[in-house]
Design a protein around this motif. Structure first.
Motif, PDB file in Angstrom:
ATOM      1  N   GLY A  41      -9.036  27.638  15.341  1.00 32.81           N
ATOM      2  CA  GLY A  41     -10.149  27.189  16.324  1.00 32.81           C
ATOM      3  C   GLY A  41     -10.177  26.678  16.114  1.00 32.81           C
ATOM      4  O   GLY A  41     -10.371  25.776  16.317  1.00 32.81           O
ATOM      5  N   HIS A  42     -11.677  26.132  16.961  1.00 34.94           N
ATOM      6  CA  HIS A  42     -12.921  25.848  16.944  1.00 34.94           C
ATOM      7  C   HIS A  42     -13.645  25.906  16.113  1.00 34.94           C
ATOM      8  O   HIS A  42     -15.194  26.502  16.678  1.00 34.94           O
ATOM      9  CB  HIS A  42     -13.239  25.854  18.177  1.00 34.94           C
ATOM     10  N   PRO A  43     -14.076  24.951  15.326  1.00 40.32           N
ATOM     11  CA  PRO A  43     -15.593  25.258  13.957  1.00 40.32           C
ATOM     12  C   PRO A  43     -16.264  24.607  14.316  1.00 40.32           C
ATOM     13  O   PRO A  43     -17.240  25.048  14.304  1.00 40.32           O
ATOM     14  CB  PRO A  43     -14.648  24.637  12.689  1.00 40.32           C
ATOM     15  N   SER A  44     -16.420  23.191  15.030  1.00 43.24           N
ATOM     16  CA  SER A  44     -17.142  22.595  15.856  1.00 43.24           C
ATOM     17  C   SER A  44     -18.561  23.397  16.384  1.00 43.24           C
ATOM     18  O   SER A  44     -19.508  23.829  16.675  1.00 43.24           O
ATOM     19  CB  SER A  44     -17.113  20.966  16.478  1.00 43.24           C
ATOM     20  N   ALA A  45     -17.888  24.332  17.801  1.00 42.86           N
ATOM     21  CA  ALA A  45     -18.281  25.332  18.317  1.00 42.86           C
ATOM     22  C   ALA A  45     -19.116  26.121  17.869  1.00 42.86           C
ATOM     23  O   ALA A  45     -20.315  26.185  18.147  1.00 42.86           O
ATOM     24  CB  ALA A  45     -17.535  25.543  19.655  1.00 42.86           C
ATOM     25  N   VAL A  46     -18.826  26.782  16.011  1.00 39.51           N
ATOM     26  CA  VAL A  46     -19.565  27.817  15.907  1.00 39.51           C
ATOM     27  C   VAL A  46     -20.564  26.881  14.795  1.00 39.51           C
ATOM     28  O   VAL A  46     -21.372  27.600  14.807  1.00 39.51           O
ATOM     29  CB  VAL A  46     -18.634  28.605  15.245  1.00 39.51           C
ATOM     30  N   ILE A  47     -20.420  26.067  14.021  1.00 35.79           N
ATOM     31  CA  ILE A  47     -20.673  25.836  12.693  1.00 35.79           C
ATOM     32  C   ILE A  47     -21.801  24.442  13.677  1.00 35.79           C
ATOM     33  O   ILE A  47     -23.488  24.877  12.994  1.00 35.79           O
ATOM     34  CB  ILE A  47     -20.258  24.755  11.756  1.00 35.79           C
ATOM     35  N   TYR A  48     -21.539  23.380  14.279  1.00 31.70           N
ATOM     36  CA  TYR A  48     -22.170  23.006  14.848  1.00 31.70           C
ATOM     37  C   TYR A  48     -23.623  22.877  15.874  1.00 31.70           C
ATOM     38  O   TYR A  48     -24.838  23.125  15.407  1.00 31.70           O
ATOM     39  CB  TYR A  48     -22.224  21.601  15.401  1.00 31.70           C
ATOM     40  N   SER A  49     -22.936  24.759  16.255  1.00 27.56           N
ATOM     41  CA  SER A  49     -24.601  24.939  16.757  1.00 27.56           C
ATOM     42  C   SER A  49     -25.220  25.861  15.768  1.00 27.56           C
ATOM     43  O   SER A  49     -26.389  26.082  16.589  1.00 27.56           O
ATOM     44  CB  SER A  49     -23.490  26.039  17.814  1.00 27.56           C
ATOM     45  N   ALA A  50     -24.406  26.538  15.304  1.00 27.31           N
ATOM     46  CA  ALA A  50     -25.716  27.456  14.133  1.00 27.31           C
ATOM     47  C   ALA A  50     -26.284  26.070  13.545  1.00 27.31           C
ATOM     48  O   ALA A  50     -28.178  26.238  13.142  1.00 27.31           O
ATOM     49  CB  ALA A  50     -25.012  27.403  13.133  1.00 27.31           C
ATOM     50  N   LEU A  51     -25.870  24.850  12.977  1.00 26.06           N
ATOM     51  CA  LEU A  51     -26.290  23.981  12.148  1.00 26.06           C
ATOM     52  C   LEU A  51     -28.600  22.960  12.620  1.00 26.06           C
ATOM     53  O   LEU A  51     -28.342  22.670  12.724  1.00 26.06           O
ATOM     54  CB  LEU A  51     -26.048  22.621  12.054  1.00 26.06           C
ATOM     55  N   LEU A  52     -27.168  22.739  14.335  1.00 25.86           N
ATOM     56  CA  LEU A  52     -28.409  21.909  15.299  1.00 25.86           C
ATOM     57  C   LEU A  52     -29.612  23.591  15.712  1.00 25.86           C
ATOM     58  O   LEU A  52     -30.143  22.796  15.976  1.00 25.86           O
ATOM     59  CB  LEU A  52     -27.751  21.588  16.456  1.00 25.86           C
ATOM     60  N   ALA A  53     -29.332  24.339  15.676  1.00 24.93           N
ATOM     61  CA  ALA A  53     -30.114  24.930  15.716  1.00 24.93           C
ATOM     62  C   ALA A  53     -31.195  25.658  14.780  1.00 24.93           C
ATOM     63  O   ALA A  53     -32.625  25.115  14.978  1.00 24.93           O
ATOM     64  CB  ALA A  53     -29.984  26.747  15.748  1.00 24.93           C
ATOM     65  N   ILE A  54     -30.371  25.283  13.941  1.00 27.78           N
ATOM     66  CA  ILE A  54     -31.474  25.958  12.369  1.00 27.78           C
ATOM     67  C   ILE A  54     -32.010  25.275  11.402  1.00 27.78           C
ATOM     68  O   ILE A  54     -33.155  24.741  11.030  1.00 27.78           O
ATOM     69  CB  ILE A  54     -30.821  25.998  11.224  1.00 27.78           C
ATOM     70  N   ALA A  55     -31.603  23.478  12.139  1.00 23.42           N
ATOM     71  CA  ALA A  55     -32.095  22.355  11.074  1.00 23.42           C
ATOM     72  C   ALA A  55     -34.177  21.478  11.139  1.00 23.42           C
ATOM     73  O   ALA A  55     -32.983  21.764  12.355  1.00 23.42           O
ATOM     74  CB  ALA A  55     -31.074  21.340  11.741  1.00 23.42           C
TER      75      ALA A  55
END
Length: 139
Positions: free
Chosen positions: A63-77
């Motif tokens: 799959g495409h991990p960045s699409a999910v992981i970075y999206s969550a991190l950038l929204a919460i960090a």
């Protein structure tokens, strides 16, 4: 990841999706320049990042991990986060995605599941827990 979002943000369907989920008064800006809550910003960013499917692929994850992981991190960090902290959390999330993918695939994919949506959610949660220095019990 950023290249995918920046290219996709020009797409009419991505703009329409962002407008649908934006929320006035939200404190977090999505990468599309829209105000939203953290949850909605992660959704908008994730949709944009995954829209063109130019992003990374992790073999075990399928799959495409960045699409999910970075999206969550950038929204919460929080703004005070250091780049190193965010990257460390991202790496932890990708590692988790790979290990889960290795354990679940190929059956997971053959049965019709899309790892970006299923395993990616768990991996993003792991990345957020890493960023927050959550204990095992908190995680």
């Amino acid at each position: 990841y950023l290249g995918c979002v920046l290219q996709a943000r020009k797409e009419p369907k991505v703009q329409e999706f962002g407008r649908l989920w934006q929320q006035e008064g939200g404190k977090v800006n999505s990468l599309l320049g829209l105000h939203a809550t953290p949850e909605r910003a992660a959704l908008i960013n994730g949709f944009a990042a995954h829209y063109l499917d130019f992003d990374d692929v992790q073999a075990n994850f399928r799959g495409h991990p960045s699409a999910v992981i970075y999206s969550a991190l950038l929204a919460i960090a929080p703004p005070s986060s250091q780049v190193r902290q965010v990257l460390q959390a991202f790496i932890a999330g990708v590692e988790l995605a790979g290990k889960l993918g290795l354990a679940l695939n190929p059956d997971h994919t053959v049965q019709g599941w899309h790892s970006t949506a299923t395993i990616g959610t768990i991996a993003a949660t792991g990345a957020l827990c890493n960023l927050d220095n959550a204990s095992v019990d908190q995680t």
